[in-house]
Write an enzyme that holds these catalytic residues in place. Structure first.
Site, PDB file in Angstrom:
ATOM      1  N   CYS A  22       1.022  -0.974   0.101  1.00 14.04           N
ATOM      2  CA  CYS A  22       0.101   0.103   0.091  1.00 14.04           C
ATOM      3  C   CYS A  22       0.969   1.353  -0.023  1.00 14.04           C
ATOM      4  CB  CYS A  22      -0.983   0.157   1.183  1.00 14.04           C
ATOM      5  SG  CYS A  22      -0.316  -0.651   2.536  1.00 14.04           S
TER       6      CYS A  22
ATOM      7  N   CYS B  56      -1.283  -4.134   8.536  1.00 19.46           N
ATOM      8  CA  CYS B  56      -1.186  -2.546   8.916  1.00 19.46           C
ATOM      9  C   CYS B  56      -0.688  -2.958  10.321  1.00 19.46           C
ATOM     10  CB  CYS B  56      -2.340  -1.829   9.047  1.00 19.46           C
ATOM     11  SG  CYS B  56      -3.017  -1.636   7.237  1.00 19.46           S
TER      12      CYS B  56
END
Lengths: 178, 135
Positions: free
Chosen positions: B37, B106
């Protein structure tokens, strides 16, 4: 029939398995395959044939997308050589590279407040495009030398550059909205 | 995709955003990034002589989950010893924030950032003690 699902995309497009590709060849072969697989050709066919043609068409589309975009082609070439980019699980990058990324992000964040925000974003965009091109050249070299570890490092960095480029475009779109 | 209330809270009111002097001998800096990302995370800890984390700061460019993960981590590490901090795993972070499976990476980023910050401060301290020995 011209589509074999066990082929890799390079074979599907009748190309040698290497990073440097002939873009015209990809386009020509894509159009040929699309013509062969057009749904109209299978209108009279059995359900199984229709299903097959749809699967083949999406296989061809996926191959086209993969081969015609340099970063996707590079990642795919790595995977054919048994190298995973581990884009979600491996967060270990060169600190220098990450520092640059952080600075670029800060520059994008600061751009709207600049005297000429569009110029500020254009500069970042130009820088990212230069870095992207340089990375592509480096990857071509590494892959020609079968240096897949170097190739992996480059693809991982390249992913950051592309992502950041889309962030800049997003920032530009937001400026337009104001 | 809906974010949990906790993620939103940390995203809207991130704790401990900022920077510590990376050249300070008592500061450990961890920088990590996720190519998937394009997220970049910098996590810093200020560690006392006794090995207790006294302060923590972060700066993260990324999605809400990445920001929330790093914000939460800065809260979790304060007052802990380095060994305790090293025990913080991504599963704990993910659970605390109720991250959906697609956002688990994440929390991995945050776990790796702590590990990198610990490695950095340990390397600094080792370099210091070997300097003292040779002096």
């Amino acid at each position: 029939m011209q589509v074999n699902f066990s082929d890799n995309y390079f074979a599907l497009f009748e190309l040698p398995v290497q990073f440097d590709v002939n873009a015209d060849q990809i386009e020509t072969r894509y159009r040929t395959l699309q013509r062969v697989l057009h749904p109209d050709k299978f209108a009279q066919g059995s359900d199984a044939e229709k299903r097959w043609s749809m699967q083949a068409a999406s296989f061809v589309n996926e191959g086209y997308q993969t081969l015609s975009k340099p970063l996707k082609r590079a990642s795919y070439l790595l995977s054919l050589n048994g190298i995973s980019v581990d884009e979600e699980t491996d967060t270990n990058m060169s600190p220098m590279f990450l520092m640059e990324q952080m600075e670029l992000r800060e520059a994008i964040e600061a751009a709207p407040a600049a005297a000429d925000p569009f110029e500020a974003l254009d500069k970042i965009k130009a820088q990212l495009r230069d870095s992207g091109r340089a990375t592509e050249t480096e990857f071509a070299k590494a892959s020609n030398n079968n240096d897949w570890q170097e190739g992996r490092t480059l693809v991982r960095q390249w992913q950051f550059l592309e992502k950041l480029l889309s962030e800049v475009k997003f920032a530009e779109a937001q400026l337009d909205d104001v | 995709m809906a974010y949990s209330d906790k993620v939103l809270d940390h995203y809207e009111n991130p704790r401990n955003v900022g920077v510590l002097d990376k050249d300070d001998p008592n500061v450990g800096t961890g920088m990590v990034g996720a190519p998937a990302c394009g997220d970049v995370m910098r996590l810093q800890i200020q560690v006392s002589e006794e090995g207790i984390v006294e302060d923590a700061k972060f700066k993260t460019y990324g999605c809400g989950s990445a920001i929330a993960s790093s914000s939460l981590v800065t809260e979790m590490v304060k007052g802990k010893t380095l060994d305790e901090v090293a025990e913080i795993k991504n599963a704990t972070i993910a659970e605390e924030l109720a991250l959906p499976p697609v956002k688990i990476h994440c929390s991995v980023l945050a776990e790796d950032a702590i590990a990198a910050a610990i490695a950095d401060i340990k390397a600094k301290r080792e370099a210091q003690s070997s300097q003292k020995e040779s002096a």
